[in-house]
Design a protein around this motif. Structure first.
Motif, PDB file in Angstrom:
ATOM      1  N   GLY A   1      43.031  20.534  73.444  1.00 16.50           N
ATOM      2  CA  GLY A   1      43.676  19.762  72.386  1.00 16.50           C
ATOM      3  C   GLY A   1      43.557  20.447  71.037  1.00 16.50           C
ATOM      4  O   GLY A   1      42.657  21.250  70.789  1.00 16.50           O
ATOM      5  N   ARG A   2      44.452  20.119  70.144  1.00 17.76           N
ATOM      6  CA  ARG A   2      44.515  20.833  68.861  1.00 17.76           C
ATOM      7  C   ARG A   2      43.332  20.537  67.951  1.00 17.76           C
ATOM      8  O   ARG A   2      43.073  21.293  67.016  1.00 17.76           O
ATOM      9  CB  ARG A   2      45.818  20.487  68.144  1.00 17.76           C
ATOM     10  N   HIS A   3      42.620  19.449  68.181  1.00 18.50           N
ATOM     11  CA  HIS A   3      41.459  19.126  67.356  1.00 18.50           C
ATOM     12  C   HIS A   3      40.140  19.542  68.002  1.00 18.50           C
ATOM     13  O   HIS A   3      39.068  19.142  67.540  1.00 18.50           O
ATOM     14  CB  HIS A   3      41.425  17.621  67.054  1.00 18.50           C
ATOM     15  N   ALA A   4      40.193  20.356  69.058  1.00 11.51           N
ATOM     16  CA  ALA A   4      38.978  20.798  69.726  1.00 11.51           C
ATOM     17  C   ALA A   4      38.082  21.576  68.764  1.00 11.51           C
ATOM     18  O   ALA A   4      38.555  22.251  67.837  1.00 11.51           O
ATOM     19  CB  ALA A   4      39.344  21.677  70.918  1.00 11.51           C
TER      20      ALA A   4
ATOM     21  N   PRO B   1      34.537  24.094  61.275  1.00 14.09           N
ATOM     22  CA  PRO B   1      33.594  25.159  60.935  1.00 14.09           C
ATOM     23  C   PRO B   1      33.117  25.970  62.128  1.00 14.09           C
ATOM     24  O   PRO B   1      32.686  27.111  61.973  1.00 14.09           O
ATOM     25  CB  PRO B   1      32.432  24.407  60.268  1.00 14.09           C
ATOM     26  N   ALA B   2      33.156  25.399  63.341  1.00  9.74           N
ATOM     27  CA  ALA B   2      32.649  26.136  64.508  1.00  9.74           C
ATOM     28  C   ALA B   2      33.684  27.067  65.117  1.00  9.74           C
ATOM     29  O   ALA B   2      33.349  27.910  65.952  1.00  9.74           O
ATOM     30  CB  ALA B   2      32.169  25.155  65.578  1.00  9.74           C
ATOM     31  N   ALA B   3      34.959  26.933  64.720  1.00 12.66           N
ATOM     32  CA  ALA B   3      36.009  27.714  65.355  1.00 12.66           C
ATOM     33  C   ALA B   3      35.851  29.200  65.029  1.00 12.66           C
ATOM     34  O   ALA B   3      35.727  29.573  63.859  1.00 12.66           O
ATOM     35  CB  ALA B   3      37.377  27.227  64.889  1.00 12.66           C
ATOM     36  N   PRO B   4      35.830  30.063  66.038  1.00 15.38           N
ATOM     37  CA  PRO B   4      35.708  31.501  65.784  1.00 15.38           C
ATOM     38  C   PRO B   4      36.981  32.058  65.150  1.00 15.38           C
ATOM     39  O   PRO B   4      38.089  31.694  65.544  1.00 15.38           O
ATOM     40  CB  PRO B   4      35.473  32.095  67.171  1.00 15.38           C
ATOM     41  N   ARG B   5      36.824  32.928  64.174  1.00 15.89           N
ATOM     42  CA  ARG B   5      37.964  33.534  63.488  1.00 15.89           C
ATOM     43  C   ARG B   5      38.613  34.583  64.379  1.00 15.89           C
ATOM     44  O   ARG B   5      37.943  35.286  65.118  1.00 15.89           O
ATOM     45  CB  ARG B   5      37.484  34.172  62.189  1.00 15.89           C
TER      46      ARG B   5
ATOM     47  N   LEU C   1      30.451  29.456  70.039  1.00 12.70           N
ATOM     48  CA  LEU C   1      30.161  28.496  71.102  1.00 12.70           C
ATOM     49  C   LEU C   1      28.745  27.955  70.968  1.00 12.70           C
ATOM     50  O   LEU C   1      28.520  26.731  71.060  1.00 12.70           O
ATOM     51  CB  LEU C   1      30.353  29.163  72.462  1.00 12.70           C
ATOM     52  N   ASP C   2      27.781  28.822  70.737  1.00 16.01           N
ATOM     53  CA  ASP C   2      26.395  28.378  70.589  1.00 16.01           C
ATOM     54  C   ASP C   2      26.241  27.440  69.395  1.00 16.01           C
ATOM     55  O   ASP C   2      25.492  26.451  69.457  1.00 16.01           O
ATOM     56  CB  ASP C   2      25.469  29.579  70.441  1.00 16.01           C
ATOM     57  N   THR C   3      26.937  27.747  68.315  1.00 22.10           N
ATOM     58  CA  THR C   3      26.872  26.879  67.135  1.00 22.10           C
ATOM     59  C   THR C   3      27.408  25.492  67.456  1.00 22.10           C
ATOM     60  O   THR C   3      26.813  24.473  67.075  1.00 22.10           O
ATOM     61  CB  THR C   3      27.674  27.505  65.975  1.00 22.10           C
ATOM     62  N   ALA C   4      28.537  25.446  68.173  1.00 25.97           N
ATOM     63  CA  ALA C   4      29.121  24.149  68.521  1.00 25.97           C
ATOM     64  C   ALA C   4      28.222  23.377  69.467  1.00 25.97           C
ATOM     65  O   ALA C   4      28.036  22.153  69.316  1.00 25.97           O
ATOM     66  CB  ALA C   4      30.501  24.366  69.147  1.00 25.97           C
TER      67      ALA C   4
END
Length: 465
Positions: A280-283, A289-293, A349-352
């Protein structure tokens, strides 16, 4: 023959030869679905004969000796239906959807190939060549074609659990007619099969048709499937795959899932966790902030083929990400900003996971995520063929066909924020496999991200053998 009804009107039959039958009528609509599951998959293959289960699926789909010229599929298509087959770790399924008037025809064809499939040297050579081409197109010559197969090889130690469905070319070439005949005798008897009917049919009529076509098939002993249990990994495992067809670097991550029989609540919490992370788009790994660039494509799911509860053995929660490349905030694959470093994804992933373990997920996000997951699962059940496959799948593996129809409500109504936090903490402390896909070293390594994203998104779907 034994018969019993369940509270949601599923009717179970057991014939004297051991064949199990599941009837799931639906008075609305005008079509039916038929699925025949056999308790044999690529975990069941004899040592040294990898790929045999999938090859045998190709032979069986041609139909039995009583099928008309052209075989099984053309007759189904002439009746207005569609048919296909799949091989999985523990099961092989043959399925079809057609107008309700085709019920007897479909069951006649299924009983015919259960009695005597059309196995010949010509068919064997033809289908071996077809699978060789599948391996070339789907694994060796496509971007990220080693996914998802590389993850069980990295994470599991038992040979049965580390196999892919296609097998080794040298093993396929050595398969002969006597081996196929033994495989049929050992694994394709009525006592190792389940026939599932769904859709617009009368249960009493369907039972008579089933008995007429299947009851006279001789029963025979069932060969016990091998024990696939193994301990969880005791260390992280890392591999690198040199992929000459990939335009961008990628990383695949795999974790062992909880046992769906003994840890059902934890298993369901991992389903929701996977959806929160990447669906989903809000994952969480897509936005925030956790999304990898610099990620061009991301998928997170449960099950080797993205379908939960489709194996009784060790199963995986997987993440696959294509990253780096122009237009994604990087300097290209392996550029100076570290776009080619898989730590970009593993750290995110670890941060999330840490954040979810330490702080319960927002209640609104949890409701939206579970509602979306449940809605997707319910939509699948609207197709009679898919419903037949899923009901039969859970009946064969767990003796719980009802689980298929209860699963959306279980996910939506019984997985709490606290359970998701525990699942995140479990993953955070678990050992995992991390596989890096390294693209070819050339100026074209920053090829169109949209093309590679499409390839990665379809890899899991098309890897289904």
């Amino acid at each position: 023959m034994l018969a019993r009804m369940t509270r949601n009107q599923l009717r179970r039959l057991v014939l004297d030869n051991g064949l199990r039958v599941l009837l799931a009528p639906n008075p609305t609509g005008a079509s039916i679905g038929v699925a025949v599951h056999y308790g044999v998959g690529f975990r069941t293959e004899p040592k040294g004969h990898t790929g045999l289960a999938h090859l045998f699926e190709h032979l069986m789909i041609q139909g039995g000796h009583g099928a008309p010229p052209g075989g099984y599929l053309p007759q189904v298509q002439r009746a207005g239906g569609l048919g296909d087959a799949k091989t999985r770790q523990d099961l092989t399924v043959y399925y079809a959807a057609a107008p309700a008037s085709a019920l007897e025809m479909l069951l006649t064809l299924e009983a015919d190939r259960m009695r005597s499939p059309r196995i010949s040297l010509r068919n064997l050579r033809t289908q071996t060549a077809v699978i060789d081409e599948e391996i070339r197109l789907m694994v060796r010559n496509r971007p990220y074609g080693a996914f998802p197969w590389v993850l069980p090889r990295a994470l599991h130690t038992r040979a049965e659990n580390a196999r892919d469905g296609y097998g080794e070319t040298v093993d396929l070439a050595a398969i002969d007619i006597p081996l196929c005949e033994r495989f049929f005798t050992d694994h394709y008897g009525p006592g190792n099969a389940l026939v599932t009917l769904t859709g617009a049919f009368d249960p009493a009529t369907a039972e008579r048709v089933v008995r007429r076509h299947f009851e006279r098939l001789p029963g025979r002993p069932v060969v016990t499937a091998p024990d696939s249990d193994e301990p969880a990994p005791r260390e992280d495992r890392q591999l690198s795959v040199a992929d000459p067809h990939a335009g961008l670097p990628a990383v695949a991550i795999g974790y062992r899932m909880p046992d769906p029989m003994t840890e059902r609540a934890d298993y369901l919490a991992h389903l929701v966790l996977a959806a929160l992370l990447g669906q989903g788009r809000h994952a969480l790994l897509r936005r925030g902030p956790a999304a990898p660039r610099g990620v061009a494509s991301l998928s997170v799911g449960c099950g080797l083929f993205g379908l939960p509860l489709d194996t009784r053995g060790p199963d995986l929660l997987t993440l696959f990400a294509v990253y780096g490349g122009a237009g994604h905030g990087t300097q290209g694959a392996g550029g100076a900003d570290g776009a080619g470093d898989p730590a970009r994804v593993t750290d995110a992933l670890d941060t999330a996971l840490t954040a979810l373990a330490e702080n319960e997920v927002d209640a609104g996000l949890l409701r939206a995520t579970t509602a979306r997951w449940a809605a997707g699962a319910l939509r699948e059940l609207g197709d009679p063929s898919t419903r037949a496959q899923l009901l039969g799948l859970r009946e064969m593996l767990f003796g719980e066909a009802e689980l298929t129809e209860r699963l959306p409500e279980l996910v939506r109504g019984e997985v709490s924020a606290e359970q998701v936090s525990r699942a995140a903490a479990r993953l955070r402390s678990s050992h995992r496999a991390v596989v890096r896909f390294a693209p070819r070293a050339s100026e074209t390594a920053t090829a169109s991200a949209s093309a590679t994203a499409t390839a990665s998104a379809s890899a899991r779907r098309e890897a289904a053998v």
